[in-house]
Design a protein around this motif. Sequence first.
Motif, PDB file in Angstrom:
ATOM      1  N   GLU A 181       0.817  -1.217   0.000  1.00  0.00           N
ATOM      2  CA  GLU A 181       0.000   0.000   0.000  1.00  0.00           C
ATOM      3  C   GLU A 181       0.854   1.272   0.000  1.00  0.00           C
ATOM      4  O   GLU A 181       0.335   2.363  -0.146  1.00  0.00           O
ATOM      5  N   LEU A 182       2.162   1.100   0.191  1.00  0.00           N
ATOM      6  CA  LEU A 182       3.044   2.278   0.136  1.00  0.00           C
ATOM      7  C   LEU A 182       3.515   2.549  -1.287  1.00  0.00           C
ATOM      8  O   LEU A 182       3.981   3.633  -1.603  1.00  0.00           O
ATOM      9  N   GLU A 183       3.450   1.523  -2.115  1.00  0.00           N
ATOM     10  CA  GLU A 183       3.618   1.640  -3.566  1.00  0.00           C
ATOM     11  C   GLU A 183       5.035   1.855  -4.085  1.00  0.00           C
ATOM     12  O   GLU A 183       5.418   1.229  -5.046  1.00  0.00           O
ATOM     13  N   THR A 184       5.825   2.765  -3.517  1.00  0.00           N
ATOM     14  CA  THR A 184       7.166   2.955  -4.090  1.00  0.00           C
ATOM     15  C   THR A 184       8.233   2.572  -3.064  1.00  0.00           C
ATOM     16  O   THR A 184       8.000   2.593  -1.864  1.00  0.00           O
ATOM     17  N   TYR A 185       9.425   2.240  -3.589  1.00  0.00           N
ATOM     18  CA  TYR A 185      10.556   1.927  -2.716  1.00  0.00           C
ATOM     19  C   TYR A 185      10.922   3.136  -1.857  1.00  0.00           C
ATOM     20  O   TYR A 185      11.302   2.991  -0.697  1.00  0.00           O
ATOM     21  N   ASP A 186      10.834   4.352  -2.432  1.00  0.00           N
ATOM     22  CA  ASP A 186      11.134   5.558  -1.651  1.00  0.00           C
ATOM     23  C   ASP A 186      10.215   5.637  -0.441  1.00  0.00           C
ATOM     24  O   ASP A 186      10.646   5.936   0.670  1.00  0.00           O
ATOM     25  N   ASN A 187       8.915   5.363  -0.658  1.00  0.00           N
ATOM     26  CA  ASN A 187       7.960   5.398   0.444  1.00  0.00           C
ATOM     27  C   ASN A 187       8.297   4.352   1.508  1.00  0.00           C
ATOM     28  O   ASN A 187       8.174   4.609   2.707  1.00  0.00           O
ATOM     29  N   ILE A 188       8.717   3.170   1.045  1.00  0.00           N
ATOM     30  CA  ILE A 188       9.049   2.105   1.997  1.00  0.00           C
ATOM     31  C   ILE A 188      10.242   2.527   2.851  1.00  0.00           C
ATOM     32  O   ILE A 188      10.250   2.349   4.074  1.00  0.00           O
ATOM     33  N   ARG A 189      11.240   3.113   2.196  1.00  0.00           N
ATOM     34  CA  ARG A 189      12.417   3.562   2.941  1.00  0.00           C
ATOM     35  C   ARG A 189      12.026   4.657   3.940  1.00  0.00           C
ATOM     36  O   ARG A 189      12.440   4.629   5.103  1.00  0.00           O
ATOM     37  N   ALA A 190      11.200   5.596   3.485  1.00  0.00           N
ATOM     38  CA  ALA A 190      10.783   6.697   4.358  1.00  0.00           C
ATOM     39  C   ALA A 190      10.013   6.160   5.561  1.00  0.00           C
ATOM     40  O   ALA A 190      10.295   6.527   6.715  1.00  0.00           O
ATOM     41  N   ALA A 191       9.061   5.254   5.300  1.00  0.00           N
ATOM     42  CA  ALA A 191       8.251   4.716   6.394  1.00  0.00           C
ATOM     43  C   ALA A 191       9.118   3.904   7.349  1.00  0.00           C
ATOM     44  O   ALA A 191       8.912   3.935   8.568  1.00  0.00           O
ATOM     45  N   SER A 192      10.121   3.192   6.803  1.00  0.00           N
ATOM     46  CA  SER A 192      11.025   2.424   7.662  1.00  0.00           C
ATOM     47  C   SER A 192      11.739   3.355   8.640  1.00  0.00           C
ATOM     48  O   SER A 192      11.813   3.075   9.843  1.00  0.00           O
ATOM     49  N   LYS A 206       8.346  -4.696   9.712  1.00  0.00           N
ATOM     50  CA  LYS A 206       7.812  -5.885   9.041  1.00  0.00           C
ATOM     51  C   LYS A 206       7.188  -5.448   7.726  1.00  0.00           C
ATOM     52  O   LYS A 206       6.574  -4.382   7.661  1.00  0.00           O
ATOM     53  N   THR A 207       7.333  -6.273   6.683  1.00  0.00           N
ATOM     54  CA  THR A 207       6.891  -5.830   5.360  1.00  0.00           C
ATOM     55  C   THR A 207       5.382  -5.670   5.249  1.00  0.00           C
ATOM     56  O   THR A 207       4.898  -4.621   4.835  1.00  0.00           O
ATOM     57  N   SER A 208       4.653  -6.749   5.600  1.00  0.00           N
ATOM     58  CA  SER A 208       3.246  -6.714   5.205  1.00  0.00           C
ATOM     59  C   SER A 208       2.373  -7.584   6.091  1.00  0.00           C
ATOM     60  O   SER A 208       2.863  -8.356   6.918  1.00  0.00           O
ATOM     61  N   THR A 209       1.089  -7.452   5.892  1.00  0.00           N
ATOM     62  CA  THR A 209       0.129  -8.203   6.693  1.00  0.00           C
ATOM     63  C   THR A 209      -0.118  -9.593   6.107  1.00  0.00           C
ATOM     64  O   THR A 209      -0.617 -10.470   6.793  1.00  0.00           O
ATOM     65  N   GLY A 210       0.189  -9.760   4.830  1.00  0.00           N
ATOM     66  CA  GLY A 210      -0.182 -11.006   4.156  1.00  0.00           C
ATOM     67  C   GLY A 210      -1.628 -10.993   3.695  1.00  0.00           C
ATOM     68  O   GLY A 210      -2.120 -11.978   3.172  1.00  0.00           O
ATOM     69  N   LYS A 211      -2.311  -9.878   3.901  1.00  0.00           N
ATOM     70  CA  LYS A 211      -3.735  -9.822   3.543  1.00  0.00           C
ATOM     71  C   LYS A 211      -3.985  -9.014   2.273  1.00  0.00           C
ATOM     72  O   LYS A 211      -5.133  -8.793   1.908  1.00  0.00           O
TER      73      LYS A 211
END
Lengths: 310, 288
Positions: A181-192, A206-211
């Motif tokens: 749901e974060l969609e981009t790698y930049d967003n993932i890094r920022a949220a991390s 953790k990456t995801s809910t699996g849902k």
Amino acid sequence: MSAAPQALRRLLSEIGTVDQVGIEERVAKYTTRSIKKKSKLFGLNLAVSMVDLTTLEGKDTPGKVASLCQKALLPHDQGDVPTVAAVCVYPAMVKHAAKYVKGTPVRIASVATAFPSGQAPLKTRLAEVRAAVADGADEIDMVINRGAFLSGQFSLMQDEIAQVVEACGNATLKVILETSELETYDNIRAASFLAMRVIRPGDFIKTSTGKTSSNATLGNNQVMLDAIRDFFLETGTAIAMKPAGGIRTAKQALHFLIAVKETLGDEWLNNQRYRFGASSLLNDLLRQLEKERTGAYQAPYYFSEAAEAY
Amino acid sequence: MSRLPITKTPKCYVGGAFIRSESGRVAPLHDARGAFFANIPQCTRKDLRNAVEAAAKAGPGWAKRSAYNRGQILYRLAEMMEARSAELAEAIQIGGSTKADANHEVASSIERLIHYAGWTDKYEQLLGNVNPVASPHFNFTVTEPMGIIGVLTPEEAPLLALITLIAPAITCGNTVIALASESQPYPAIVLGEMLATSDLPGGVVNLLTGQRSELVPTFASHTHLRAISGVANADERKEIRLAAADSVKRVNLRKAEDPTDWPSPKLQGLSAIRELIEFKTTWHPIGA
């Protein structure tokens, strides 16, 4: 221009952006490593010890959780297989799991905070965390407020995580970013980074809910491992990592472990620092371990797989 | 102006797809006069493992098809082979058979399939039973497919022996991994192309080519294979029996050293089907 891109740009100029093509090329190489014999055995056993054996379904019953706990404590009756790291259940099932695994090396993880959407009032989410901890959860898997993150309200997102940290008490926290749901790698890094700044040493991202449709991939795992490494080099705080969802085969698990080894090193190759959130992975790991032990390829129905005649 | 030849890359039919060996290895196949014909994939134990996964996936769906539908599909496969019988006969001739012999082998193979297409909805009546018991119960014996069957074909009769061994297995809802003749693999490659157009679900029949010596040990030890049928020499039979005992596998092998009359009608029919099914007996109270 809305607030989101500006806030994100400010954050990214601080922490750096992600080279998408570079990440994908790098993770493609992980799948070409040849892991055989002794190192394969080591990897498979290590992966078993890192599994958060998970059942997160509406149809979960105390009985199903009980058999999950037995499986966690004794994954296979042949060979010398370690126990898994934890069982992961819904808050209502924590007290049922506690009957079987309290006092054993297997920990109880519980998803909380209105998993998987997180769309409930903060008060409710915090109450859920406290209830799970009171019932005996050793670890809490929370979901971040993706709406807040995507609309640029970073401090709201961080405040909520901080309050969950407080509600956890002594329980370990795992912060689910829900990468799809974060969609981009930049967003993932920022949220991390936003999450790592408010959680404690030894807590997880953790990456995801699996849902959702897409789950843990080598790509988003790598982005988060890189973030953990950069954060560690900057602050000296070691954050742990848990990819979840979509990791079904032993081979995939070995690929993820290669990523850990080559990005964070041996310090992260243990179940304090790295976990797999999975339900069917364990059986495939056992199947491959049994193949290594006996030399014969194994049928899935020897490993408590819900199998038909085939 | 002469046209550049467009040659075919022979591939194995596994899981409904045409694959090269995961090893990337091939071995040259020469025709009876010694001229190069094509490179044949040399499948490995990992290809066999992958084929077993494909068969396991296809199995439950195939077993649940109605007997009538399985018969239709076998008949359809015979139709596909009939339409391309010249191609099959040419494939057999590469191994040195005369044209007449090759045509005869193709015709026998097609007829054998038709024979089993007829059996799909009849064997249950003959092998199942309502047993007399001395209590107020119905006592039924019904048949069930065994699961995944490993087939080891002989060197001779590269099409007819293959069909003779595969057909009874799939007739009763099993899935098959068959190892083609090592010296004459090409008819199995062509058969794969016909299986792909026959309405037979992908993964029900999987055809591997390669060296017997490499693959027989894995056929014997893989615990997911429920039975091994086919032809083997004395050393192979011993090896298969030993490993099959570990995985409680049914073994039904002809001796490679004794000649087999493959066109003989004695090789087809109910007894071949019975070798590849399990019997289940259930008790059911009579009345309220």
